[in-house]
Design an enzyme around this catalytic site. Structure first.
Site, PDB file in Angstrom:
ATOM      1  N   CYS A   2       0.796  -1.191   0.021  1.00 34.59           N
ATOM      2  CA  CYS A   2      -0.069  -0.090  -0.154  1.00 34.59           C
ATOM      3  C   CYS A   2       0.835   1.167  -0.023  1.00 34.59           C
ATOM      4  O   CYS A   2       1.963   1.399   0.568  1.00 34.59           O
ATOM      5  CB  CYS A   2      -0.972   0.028   1.264  1.00 34.59           C
ATOM      6  SG  CYS A   2      -2.065  -1.135   1.265  1.00 34.59           S
ATOM      7  N   ARG A  28       3.479  -0.215  -5.111  1.00 33.73           N
ATOM      8  CA  ARG A  28       3.436  -0.698  -3.778  1.00 33.73           C
ATOM      9  C   ARG A  28       2.045  -1.248  -3.647  1.00 33.73           C
ATOM     10  O   ARG A  28       1.818  -2.196  -2.440  1.00 33.73           O
ATOM     11  CB  ARG A  28       3.408   0.541  -2.823  1.00 33.73           C
ATOM     12  CG  ARG A  28       4.822   1.135  -2.729  1.00 33.73           C
ATOM     13  CD  ARG A  28       4.854   2.324  -1.736  1.00 33.73           C
ATOM     14  NE  ARG A  28       4.459   1.843  -0.413  1.00 33.73           N
ATOM     15  CZ  ARG A  28       5.701   1.383   0.309  1.00 33.73           C
ATOM     16  NH1 ARG A  28       6.878   1.723  -0.059  1.00 33.73           N
ATOM     17  NH2 ARG A  28       5.747   0.825   1.720  1.00 33.73           N
ATOM     18  N   TRP A  73      -2.924  -2.579  -1.757  1.00 35.70           N
ATOM     19  CA  TRP A  73      -2.627  -4.181  -1.931  1.00 35.70           C
ATOM     20  C   TRP A  73      -3.445  -4.755  -0.974  1.00 35.70           C
ATOM     21  O   TRP A  73      -3.100  -4.686   0.506  1.00 35.70           O
ATOM     22  CB  TRP A  73      -1.240  -4.439  -1.837  1.00 35.70           C
ATOM     23  CG  TRP A  73      -0.621  -5.838  -1.965  1.00 35.70           C
ATOM     24  CD1 TRP A  73      -0.538  -6.188  -3.371  1.00 35.70           C
ATOM     25  CD2 TRP A  73      -0.472  -7.007  -1.238  1.00 35.70           C
ATOM     26  NE1 TRP A  73      -0.090  -7.591  -3.164  1.00 35.70           N
ATOM     27  CE2 TRP A  73      -0.374  -8.042  -1.864  1.00 35.70           C
ATOM     28  CE3 TRP A  73      -0.701  -7.228   0.195  1.00 35.70           C
ATOM     29  CZ2 TRP A  73       0.071  -9.340  -1.454  1.00 35.70           C
ATOM     30  CZ3 TRP A  73      -0.449  -8.217   0.806  1.00 35.70           C
ATOM     31  CH2 TRP A  73       0.158  -9.191  -0.002  1.00 35.70           C
ATOM     32  N   ASN A  97      -1.271   1.825   5.965  1.00 36.27           N
ATOM     33  CA  ASN A  97      -0.436   1.018   5.396  1.00 36.27           C
ATOM     34  C   ASN A  97       0.125  -0.026   6.520  1.00 36.27           C
ATOM     35  O   ASN A  97       0.719   0.551   7.604  1.00 36.27           O
ATOM     36  CB  ASN A  97       0.728   1.601   4.624  1.00 36.27           C
ATOM     37  CG  ASN A  97       1.628   0.512   4.016  1.00 36.27           C
ATOM     38  OD1 ASN A  97       1.244  -0.693   3.944  1.00 36.27           O
ATOM     39  ND2 ASN A  97       2.832   0.991   4.072  1.00 36.27           N
ATOM     40  N   GLY A  98      -0.454  -1.249   6.457  1.00 39.36           N
ATOM     41  CA  GLY A  98       0.336  -2.242   7.539  1.00 39.36           C
ATOM     42  C   GLY A  98      -0.808  -3.180   7.859  1.00 39.36           C
ATOM     43  O   GLY A  98      -1.582  -3.405   7.288  1.00 39.36           O
ATOM     44  N   GLU A 474      16.511 -17.628  -9.417  1.00 33.00           N
ATOM     45  CA  GLU A 474      16.301 -16.400  -9.649  1.00 33.00           C
ATOM     46  C   GLU A 474      15.552 -16.213 -11.182  1.00 33.00           C
ATOM     47  O   GLU A 474      14.620 -15.463 -10.990  1.00 33.00           O
ATOM     48  CB  GLU A 474      17.488 -15.514  -9.520  1.00 33.00           C
ATOM     49  CG  GLU A 474      17.092 -13.876  -9.719  1.00 33.00           C
ATOM     50  CD  GLU A 474      16.215 -13.196  -8.951  1.00 33.00           C
ATOM     51  OE1 GLU A 474      15.736 -14.082  -7.724  1.00 33.00           O
ATOM     52  OE2 GLU A 474      16.010 -12.151  -9.223  1.00 33.00           O
ATOM     53  N   LYS A 478      12.004 -14.841 -11.877  1.00 32.12           N
ATOM     54  CA  LYS A 478      11.779 -13.769 -12.745  1.00 32.12           C
ATOM     55  C   LYS A 478      10.548 -13.969 -13.675  1.00 32.12           C
ATOM     56  O   LYS A 478       9.507 -13.331 -13.840  1.00 32.12           O
ATOM     57  CB  LYS A 478      12.913 -13.196 -13.393  1.00 32.12           C
ATOM     58  CG  LYS A 478      13.397 -11.895 -13.347  1.00 32.12           C
ATOM     59  CD  LYS A 478      13.871 -11.018 -12.217  1.00 32.12           C
ATOM     60  CE  LYS A 478      12.872 -11.093 -10.900  1.00 32.12           C
ATOM     61  NZ  LYS A 478      13.535 -10.766  -9.823  1.00 32.12           N
ATOM     62  N   GLU A 481       7.041 -14.608 -12.163  1.00 34.73           N
ATOM     63  CA  GLU A 481       6.200 -13.700 -11.735  1.00 34.73           C
ATOM     64  C   GLU A 481       5.548 -12.516 -12.516  1.00 34.73           C
ATOM     65  O   GLU A 481       4.655 -11.968 -12.434  1.00 34.73           O
ATOM     66  CB  GLU A 481       7.189 -12.941 -10.450  1.00 34.73           C
ATOM     67  CG  GLU A 481       8.179 -12.099 -10.839  1.00 34.73           C
ATOM     68  CD  GLU A 481       9.211 -11.420  -9.528  1.00 34.73           C
ATOM     69  OE1 GLU A 481       8.308 -11.027  -8.683  1.00 34.73           O
ATOM     70  OE2 GLU A 481      10.111 -11.467  -9.475  1.00 34.73           O
ATOM     71  N   HIS A 497      15.382 -37.519  -8.918  1.00 37.88           N
ATOM     72  CA  HIS A 497      14.749 -38.164  -8.068  1.00 37.88           C
ATOM     73  C   HIS A 497      13.377 -37.926  -7.854  1.00 37.88           C
ATOM     74  O   HIS A 497      12.609 -37.939  -6.738  1.00 37.88           O
ATOM     75  CB  HIS A 497      15.385 -37.364  -6.564  1.00 37.88           C
ATOM     76  CG  HIS A 497      16.989 -38.048  -6.667  1.00 37.88           C
ATOM     77  ND1 HIS A 497      17.443 -39.217  -6.423  1.00 37.88           N
ATOM     78  CD2 HIS A 497      18.028 -37.370  -7.004  1.00 37.88           C
ATOM     79  CE1 HIS A 497      18.617 -39.494  -6.269  1.00 37.88           C
ATOM     80  NE2 HIS A 497      19.073 -38.251  -6.803  1.00 37.88           N
ATOM     81  N   LYS A 596       5.485  -4.076  -4.475  1.00 40.02           N
ATOM     82  CA  LYS A 596       6.996  -3.987  -4.359  1.00 40.02           C
ATOM     83  C   LYS A 596       7.628  -4.086  -2.974  1.00 40.02           C
ATOM     84  O   LYS A 596       8.582  -4.836  -2.857  1.00 40.02           O
ATOM     85  CB  LYS A 596       7.272  -2.455  -4.967  1.00 40.02           C
ATOM     86  CG  LYS A 596       8.784  -2.152  -4.773  1.00 40.02           C
ATOM     87  CD  LYS A 596       9.484  -2.854  -6.153  1.00 40.02           C
ATOM     88  CE  LYS A 596      10.810  -2.565  -6.241  1.00 40.02           C
ATOM     89  NZ  LYS A 596      11.568  -3.921  -6.812  1.00 40.02           N
TER      90      LYS A 596
HETATM   91  C1  F6R Z   1      10.970 -10.629  -6.797  1.00 37.54           C
HETATM   92  C2  F6R Z   1      11.059  -9.563  -5.579  1.00 37.54           C
HETATM   93  C3  F6R Z   1      10.863 -10.203  -4.259  1.00 37.54           C
HETATM   94  C4  F6R Z   1      11.754  -9.386  -3.465  1.00 37.54           C
HETATM   95  C5  F6R Z   1      11.255  -9.893  -1.964  1.00 37.54           C
HETATM   96  C6  F6R Z   1      12.185  -9.074  -0.868  1.00 37.54           C
HETATM   97  O1  F6R Z   1      11.203  -9.966  -7.997  1.00 37.54           O
HETATM   98  O2  F6R Z   1      11.471  -8.571  -5.978  1.00 37.54           O
HETATM   99  O3  F6R Z   1      10.921 -11.597  -4.415  1.00 37.54           O
HETATM  100  O4  F6R Z   1      13.130  -9.852  -3.765  1.00 37.54           O
HETATM  101  O5  F6R Z   1       9.995  -9.543  -1.848  1.00 37.54           O
HETATM  102  O6  F6R Z   1      12.070  -7.598  -1.196  1.00 37.54           O
HETATM  103  P1  F6R Z   1      12.946  -6.679  -0.573  1.00 37.54           P
HETATM  104  O7  F6R Z   1      14.492  -6.963  -1.237  1.00 37.54           O
HETATM  105  O8  F6R Z   1      12.456  -5.412  -0.568  1.00 37.54           O
HETATM  106  O9  F6R Z   1      13.184  -7.062   0.894  1.00 37.54           O
END
Ligand code: F6R
Length: 601
Positions: A2, A28, A73, A97-98, A474, A478, A481, A497, A596
């Site tokens: 949020c 966010r 969010w 937010n929270g 990773e 990527k 998502e 396995h 984010k």
């Molecule tokens: C994936 C992504 C998330 C963040 C995770 C941690 O692309 O961005 O997996 O890496 O939510 O976020 P931070 O680094 O802000 O703690």
């Protein structure tokens, strides 16, 4: 999650500031959005499901001097209009937010006292609680103090009270909130980019602080209600760092910024002098055990860090998913270093892990991108990644900067185990790195060709060993998502396995092979999937490159020193994910269900 923005002042139109701010904060959360503003001496609230552009359509030519806005969010209740913020109750209007953890018991209590709730949210409960206390005290400062003593959880709140349209109130605990200072106007926001167009001067609040803000004055109080002095800081980034700069998507721009980001991050901590290799970084060699705590991509960077620190520094390292760390039996003491890795510096699970580590007397180090964020403030020491503002929800440049800093920590502790010849070679490799990254990033034709073979697939597998496995994880994250294609990463030797039963004619497998010492073993695993019909894309470096017919596509990247090889290997995987998502017409910068900054546990 949020985003919050608030404005009070004489210079600008509150609605303009709120909408532009929310657009910058949309990363966010983007399930719904709303604003509250003063209109003819009455608070008017407009909220809409979906993105800010939906909300914008409903605004006429209203103008206001005070207002608060929110992009959501969803946590409690569906992302519909009723659950959207701002919430209004009695004389209080708030954005939040929270998560208020004890909202259920407070709600029951307030229902008994006659309050009626429209939404399923904890925020409406917080709003009603503020109203209830205010009706008893008739004093907003005291109301906020009692409120803070009553609620548990995390909150960044922007508040307007019907009895005081001159002031905007801000309350903060464990969720991000800054106050920004203008001339004859002041702001609140979850994040500086929201209001960077208007001012770059800001004040951070500590947990428990609250503030009373009007057009010409900002008063900050601690949780006991005592007024405290706050330093006004200058935000280092500029407004252009939060523009797309001609790229179609932020993610694309951020991927392309990586050569510069890595150069900046390495230059911040590394000298060219082999006798005094580090600056701005203490020596970490006294620790007996290191724990890396992080989530998602930051955790994947941590896995690379583990492998490199163990190899070069000879110290055992555990990598813990932060949300699990708090529920484990912990073996921490004053000889333990807990490294929290986080782009936002606000991830609730990582923050909680740091708090627990401190309770166990471990030293804590933050590897953080957002300056002054909660984790940066909570850890004993912080090393900033120099990635600049990252707007795309899927991280790229911040992940790479985290990886670079963890490699530096491996070198920091292990420098005496490396002979001068190798050190010299490493420094040479570092010099060449940005150019190598640039060349690799500009190989679009190959990535587009590979993306064409992937974008209609249902399942995609990634395999690798050791660091290549961490990179495969990773790459897989990527891809899934942003493209919504199911994908899994496996240690190459583990596939047989069980999971190999899923491999059939045409199943795409992306194999990462950059470590010569174990390349042969991974190549055997590739042959196992190939002989079951898999369509293999091989990502390898010049060291491991072998001519063969066991792959359909091959990406060859330059070989460099092992400490920095991961910074090259990840790039084609980021680019391919981007191209696949583009072919599928996905919302690349704001994938569904995500946000984010994950400030809930
Ligand atoms: C994936 C992504 C998330 C963040 C995770 C941690 O692309 O961005 O997996 O890496 O939510 O976020 P931070 O680094 O802000 O703690």
């Amino acid at each position: 999650m949020c985003g919050i923005v608030g404005y009070v002042g004489k210079k600008n139109d509150a609605l303009k500031v709120l909408i532009e701010g929310l657009e910058k904060l949309e990363y966010r959360g983007y399930d719904s959005a709303g604003i509250a503003f003063l209109d003819n001496n009455k608070i008017q609230i407009i909220k809409k499901q979906g993105k800010i552009k939906n909300l914008k359509q409903f605004l006429q030519n209203e103008k206001a001097k005070i207002g608060i806005g929110h992009t959501r969010w969803a946590t409690h209740g569906f992302p519909n209009e009723i659950n959207s913020h701002p919430h209004h109750c009695g004389k209080m209007t708030i954005v939040h937010n929270g998560i208020i953890e004890n909202y259920n018991e407070i709600k029951k209590d307030l229902i008994d006292k006659g309050y009626v709730f429209q939404s399923e949210t904890d925020t409406e409960v917080a709003c009603a609680l503020l109203d209830y206390i205010y009706n008893k005290t008739n004093d907003i400062n005291i109301t906020i103090q009692i409120f803070q003593n009553t609620v548990r959880g995390a909150y960044a709140i922007g508040l307007i009270c019907d009895d005081d349209f001159e002031n905007l109130y801000a309350i903060k605990k464990n969720s991000p909130l800054i106050i920004a200072k203008g001339e004859d106007e002041n702001y609140i926001a979850s994040d500086m980019p929201a209001i960077l167009k208007f001012t770059n001067r800001f004040i951070t609040l500590n947990n428990g602080d609250f503030a009373k803000i009007n057009s010409h004055e900002i008063k900050v109080f601690n949780k006991n209600g005592t007024e405290i002095e706050k330093e006004v800081k200058k935000f280092e980034g500029d407004a252009s760092s939060i523009d797309k700069n001609g790229y179609e998507h932020y993610m694309q721009k951020e991927i392309m910024e990586q050569p510069e980001v890595i150069k900046r991050t390495l230059n911040e901590y590394l000298t060219n002098n082999m006798d005094q290799l580090f600056k701005n970084m203490p020596n970490f060699s006294e620790y007996e055990k290191i724990h890396i705590v992080a989530c998602g991509s930051a955790m994947h960077a941590g896995l690379i860090g583990k492998s490199l620190i163990e190899e070069y520094a000879n110290i055992p390292v555990d990598v813990e998913i932060a949300s699990e760390f708090r529920y484990k039996k912990l073996f921490l003491n004053e000889k333990s270093l807990v490294i929290a890795v986080s782009q936002s510096g606000e991830t609730a699970d990582t923050l909680a892990a740091v708090e627990i580590a401190k309770q166990h007397n471990a030293d804590t180090l933050g590897i953080i991108n957002v300056v002054g964020s909660s984790i940066a403030r909570e850890t004993d020491l912080v090393l900033y990644t120099k990635a600049g503002s990252e707007i795309a929800v899927a991280t790229t440049k911040a992940y790479s900067a985290q990886t670079a800093l963890l490699s530096l920590i491996a070198l920091n502790i292990g420098q005496n185990n490396i002979d001068r010849g190798e050190l010299k070679e490493l420094l040479e490799c570092i010099k060449k790195l940005p150019t190598q990254m640039e060349i690799l990033l500009n190989n679009d034709k190959l990535y587009q060709e590979i993306a064409q073979t992937l974008y209609t697939q249902k399942d995609i597998f990634f395999i690798g060993r050791d660091i290549d496995y961490a990179i495969a994880m990773e790459g897989s994250l990527k891809l899934k998502e942003i493209s919504y294609i199911h994908s899994e990463a496996y240690p190459a030797g583990e596939l047989k396995h069980g999971t190999i039963s899923l491999i059939e004619e045409g199943t795409p497998v992306i194999a990462v092979v950059t470590n010569k010492e174990i390349a042969e073993k991974t190549i055997s695993n590739i042959k196992e999937v190939r002989s079951r019909g898999a369509d293999v894309t091989l990502l390898t470096n010049t060291n491991c490159d072998v001519e063969s017919d066991f792959y359909h596509h091959k990406i060859v990247i330059p070989t460099t020193h092992k400490l920095i090889q991961p910074l090259l290997t990840i790039l084609p995987l980021q680019k391919i994910s981007y191209e696949v998502a583009k072919l599928r017409g996905a919302n690349i910068d704001q994938p569904k269900n995500l946000a984010k900054s994950v400030t809930v546990e």
